[in-house]
Design an enzyme around this catalytic site. Structure first.
Site, mmCIF file in Angstrom:
data_model
loop_
_atom_site.group_PDB
_atom_site.id
_atom_site.type_symbol
_atom_site.label_atom_id
_atom_site.label_comp_id
_atom_site.label_asym_id
_atom_site.label_seq_id
_atom_site.Cartn_x
_atom_site.Cartn_y
_atom_site.Cartn_z
ATOM 1 C CE LYS A 134 3.676 -1.435 5.159
ATOM 2 N NZ LYS A 134 2.645 -1.010 6.323
ATOM 3 C CE LYS A 169 4.201 -3.026 0.426
ATOM 4 N NZ LYS A 169 4.180 -4.245 0.817
ATOM 5 N NE ARG A 219 -4.562 -9.337 6.540
ATOM 6 C CZ ARG A 219 -4.608 -8.145 7.053
ATOM 7 N NH1 ARG A 219 -5.743 -8.168 7.972
ATOM 8 N NH2 ARG A 219 -3.936 -6.902 6.606
ATOM 9 N NE ARG A 233 -6.492 -7.792 1.670
ATOM 10 C CZ ARG A 233 -5.649 -7.430 2.567
ATOM 11 N NH1 ARG A 233 -5.970 -6.693 3.727
ATOM 12 N NH2 ARG A 233 -4.121 -7.718 2.402
ATOM 13 N NE ARG A 241 -3.340 3.229 -2.334
ATOM 14 C CZ ARG A 241 -3.673 4.516 -1.584
ATOM 15 N NH1 ARG A 241 -3.352 4.460 -0.459
ATOM 16 N NH2 ARG A 241 -4.584 5.134 -2.056
ATOM 17 C CG ASP A 281 -1.794 -8.133 3.979
ATOM 18 O OD1 ASP A 281 -2.536 -9.064 4.554
ATOM 19 O OD2 ASP A 281 -1.396 -7.039 4.568
ATOM 20 C CD GLU A 289 1.894 -4.379 4.865
ATOM 21 O OE1 GLU A 289 1.097 -4.490 5.731
ATOM 22 O OE2 GLU A 289 2.041 -3.351 4.183
ATOM 23 C CG ASN A 291 -1.181 -6.782 8.541
ATOM 24 O OD1 ASN A 291 -1.051 -5.564 8.778
ATOM 25 N ND2 ASN A 291 -1.020 -7.702 7.662
#
Length: 318
Positions: A134, A169, A219, A233, A241, A281, A289, A291
């Site tokens: 994050k 978050k 993503r 997504r 979400r 993301d 984000e 990842n």
């Protein structure tokens, strides 16, 4: 035969139809590499010729064709466990899923011993510690939705009042877990903020809610700084979400000019800090984000986009 070691969760937990680690292992095998697997508990450090070194108890893995079970058998065969120096593996993948807890952090220190001996660890252990998924995005806050990270309820409440609708978050969350929608009119808002901050003991991230998330959360998988594939997504069932783990539906997608711009801005830092395989993301053209621990999405990109992404990743690595 060259070898690649994958540090993973227990192999029986991995779903070959969905797991990106399995996709990468199978691609490495197709490339002629010998694949070995271990868990965090199999790493150690002990005296070795020339000084203290990192060791592992690992097993060679052979994937069955297409990774599918046959006659009720598992998708893989494991050989006998062997104790080996980590330096025996030119490339080591750290693919243990979060949480990034004490065991995970200590494992990165052991992997760093191997890195000093010339092993390439993917992703870099130092970067895995430094890049909270994050907080790391704040390096590029100009690419994000309005964001605040704070522990104080007063500051979080003021941000919520300013932006009206927000998303809270937890900084250690994964796969959408613990992400909460709130608004300035949410009953008991301050009590909620007290709860998510542990009575103002833990910082949380609060971001202005992006209504465009209804069209999907994209993503994007970057390899050595270059975007090689993406999957959109889309939230379902009244959820905001979009994570696949909470019911988001994957769909094929292409990158927009803005998304390519985001990737280009991130690329120099990712490459400089040893982040070879990364998933970012993006929601409505805004970075959400970064990842770095165990990015997912390879199977969905391959299935929906019709590209051999895992093979491309291994080809870049080799």
């Amino acid at each position: 035969m060259a070898s690649q070691l994958f540090v993973i969760d227990p192999i029986a937990r991995l779903n070959p139809a969905k797991d990106s680690s399995v996709a990468l292992m199978q691609a490495a095998q197709r490339a002629g590499e010998q694949v070995w697997v271990c868990t965090l508990a199999d790493l150690s450090a002990a005296d070795a010729p020339g000084g203290h070194g990192a060791w592992v108890v690992a097993q060679p893995l052979e994937s069955r064709p297409e990774g599918q079970p046959q006659a009720g058998e598992p998708w893989y065969r494991l050989g006998a466990a062997q104790r080996l120096p980590l330096s025996a593996f030119p490339r080591v993948w750290m693919r243990k899923d979060p949480p990034v807890d004490e065991a995970y952090l200590y494992a990165t220190h052991l992997l760093e011993l191997a890195e000093r001996q010339g092993v390439r660890v993917l992703n870099s252990p130092a970067a895995l510690r430094a890049w909270n998924e994050k907080l790391s995005a704040l390096r590029w806050s100009h690419l994000m939705a309005p964001t605040l990270v704070a522990s104080r309820v007063e500051a979080l409440a003021a941000f919520t009042a300013e932006h009206r609708e927000v998303v809270l978050k937890p900084l250690g969350g994964r796969a959408g877990q613990g992400v909460v929608f709130a608004s300035a009119s949410t009953p008991g808002l301050r009590a909620l903020l007290e709860l998510v901050t542990g009575q103002e003991q833990l910082p949380v991230m609060v971001q202005a809610f992006l209504p465009g998330v209804s069209a999907g959360d994209k993503r994007i998988l970057l390899v050595d700084g270059e975007p090689l594939g993406a999957v959109n997504r889309v939230p379902s069932g009244g959820e905001f979400r979009s994570n696949l783990a909470v019911g988001g539906q994957p769909e094929a997608t292409n990158l927009t000019d803005q998304e390519r711009h985001i990737c280009a801005e991130l690329a120099p830092a990712l490459k400089a800090e040893g982040l070879f395989f990364v998933g970012i993301d993006v929601i409505d053209g805004r970075l959400s984000e970064i990842n770095v621990t165990s990015p997912t999405g390879v199977r969905e990109v391959e299935r929906l986009g019709g590209i051999p992404l895992a093979d491309q990743v291994i080809e870049r690595l080799l």
